[in-house]
Design an enzyme around this catalytic site. Structure first.
Site, mmCIF file in Angstrom:
data_model
loop_
_atom_site.group_PDB
_atom_site.id
_atom_site.type_symbol
_atom_site.label_atom_id
_atom_site.label_comp_id
_atom_site.label_asym_id
_atom_site.label_seq_id
_atom_site.Cartn_x
_atom_site.Cartn_y
_atom_site.Cartn_z
ATOM 1 N N GLN A 12 0.815 -1.208 0.000
ATOM 2 C CA GLN A 12 0.000 0.000 0.000
ATOM 3 C C GLN A 12 0.853 1.263 0.000
ATOM 4 O OE1 GLN A 12 -3.556 1.316 2.854
ATOM 5 N NE2 GLN A 12 -1.604 1.456 3.917
ATOM 6 N N ALA A 83 9.458 -2.517 3.570
ATOM 7 C CA ALA A 83 9.178 -3.954 3.556
ATOM 8 C C ALA A 83 9.161 -4.521 4.971
ATOM 9 C CB ALA A 83 10.228 -4.678 2.720
ATOM 10 N N SER A 127 6.384 2.128 13.715
ATOM 11 C CA SER A 127 4.945 1.907 13.862
ATOM 12 C C SER A 127 4.444 2.356 15.233
ATOM 13 C CB SER A 127 4.639 0.417 13.678
ATOM 14 O OG SER A 127 3.317 0.117 14.056
ATOM 15 N N GLU A 129 2.498 0.716 16.838
ATOM 16 C CA GLU A 129 2.417 -0.500 17.644
ATOM 17 C C GLU A 129 3.587 -0.601 18.627
ATOM 18 O OE1 GLU A 129 0.174 -2.975 17.921
ATOM 19 O OE2 GLU A 129 -1.238 -2.062 16.521
ATOM 20 N N TYR A 151 5.238 -8.160 16.315
ATOM 21 C CA TYR A 151 5.393 -7.134 15.284
ATOM 22 C C TYR A 151 5.879 -5.830 15.904
ATOM 23 C CZ TYR A 151 4.110 -3.429 12.022
ATOM 24 O OH TYR A 151 4.140 -2.319 11.215
ATOM 25 N N LYS A 194 -11.416 -5.589 5.761
ATOM 26 C CA LYS A 194 -12.458 -6.589 6.000
ATOM 27 C C LYS A 194 -13.814 -5.902 6.105
ATOM 28 C CE LYS A 194 -9.891 -10.201 8.506
ATOM 29 N NZ LYS A 194 -9.755 -10.893 9.822
ATOM 30 N N GLU A 283 -3.922 -7.477 24.071
ATOM 31 C CA GLU A 283 -4.666 -6.438 23.357
ATOM 32 C C GLU A 283 -4.068 -5.055 23.589
ATOM 33 O OE1 GLU A 283 -6.756 -5.531 20.578
ATOM 34 O OE2 GLU A 283 -7.617 -7.378 21.358
#
Length: 323
Positions: A12, A83, A127, A129, A151, A194, A283
């Site tokens: 993307q 990547a 990120s 995250e 990740y 999704k 989570e």
């Protein structure tokens, strides 16, 4: 003419970044895996329209020799390392390959740039995250990191490695700490895609339900087209610095679901089914970025609102599945 090398060019962000750089007169080079060359229809659909304008090189992010040779041959002015194994849920299923691929790939590119093109400016796709279970909201460049997934851990390691190359070797090496950014080019496995796909298919009578995990998780969502512009701006600065890139707003997965389904005249509650298998083992409840530094120093601000993003994604999937 400036030369840019993009790893992850078929993704993307790689596709939007390629378009941006081409519009600015760059010679754009991209690294793809050999399997992409063998099946370009499936694996290079995001850049199919610009393949005649860019240069594609086959290499593996797990092979230092192949990365080294490409950097040596191209002598890029800018390198955007995008990547990665970037699907967070999958990183729990295969933590070894996620950490090995993401960290080693970053190390290989950094080392190749340092040895063969030391004047090249290097961008690492960090990120949000990495913040994980953050101690404060919103999160900025000074917020302590607490990743909650393999990740996130792999991205934090890459972030620190990039910082080390900047401080130890004097490379213009920086990280963009990007919060969630989506688009119609998002991979089908990600929750936002999704949802947009389900909204389109259910409205067209092709499906009846959507199965998701935690609807209460909140994220800071923006458009990938805006965020790649920030990547480019970071490498145009006089001084190498890391930046948080975010919209500054936080919305729940339920907000995304409701907005998408309302747009096509559906009540999501009539189609939604909880799938507990889609909950993460650890989570992350809320991520919300403070991009004040980017606003001030890069003069960057997002141009696409949350509602506009959702509608664009649903419109794209409606067009796709109407065929």
């Amino acid at each position: 003419m400036k030369k840019a090398l993009i790893t992850g060019i078929t993704g993307q962000d790689g596709s939007y970044l390629s378009e941006l750089l081409l519009s600015k007169g760059y010679e754009v080079h991209g690294i793809v895996r050999r399997v992409a060359l063998e099946d370009p229809q499936a694996r290079m659909w995001r850049i199919r329209h610009i393949l005649d304008k860019i240069h594609i090189h086959s290499a593996s992010m797990e092979s230092y020799a192949s990365i080294f040779n490409i950097v040596s041959d191209i002598q890029p002015d800018e390198c955007y390392h995008l990547a990665a194994q970037s699907y967070v849920s999958y990183s729990f299923e295969d933590e070894f390959s996620t950490i090995n691929t993401n960290l080693n790939g970053t190390h290989y590119v950094l080392s190749a740039v340092k040895r063969q093109a030391p004047r090249c400016r290097f961008y690492f796709a960090a990120s949000s995250e990495m913040f994980g279970n953050a101690t404060e909201t919103p999160q900025n460049e000074n917020t302590p990191f607490h990743p909650r997934s393999p990740y996130g851990i792999s991205k934090l390691a890459g972030f620190e490695l990039t910082k080390n190359y900047r401080e130890a070797y004097g490379l213009f090496a920086i990280s963009g700490i990007l919060f969630n950014h989506e688009s119609p080019r998002r991979g089908a496995e990600f929750v936002t895609r999704k949802i947009s796909t389900a909204a389109a298919k259910i409205s067209l009578g092709m499906e009846k339900e959507i199965r998701l995990g935690n609807l209460e998780a909140k994220r800071d969502w923006g458009h990938a087209r805006d965020y790649v512009r920030a990547m480019w701006l970071m490498l145009q600065q006089d001084k190498p610095e890391d930046y948080v890139i975010a919209s500054g707003e936080s919305h729940s997965v339920k907000d995304f679901l409701k907005t998408a389904f309302n747009y096509v005249g559906l009540d999501y509650r009539k189609h939604f089914i909880v799938n507990e298998e889609l909950y993460r083992p650890a989570e992350v409840n809320i991520l919300q970025g403070d991009a004040s530094k980017a606003y001030e120093k890069l003069k960057w601000k997002p141009t696409v609102t949350f509602e506009e993003l959702v509608k664009e994604m649903v419109d794209s999937d409606l067009k796709l599945y109407s065929k």
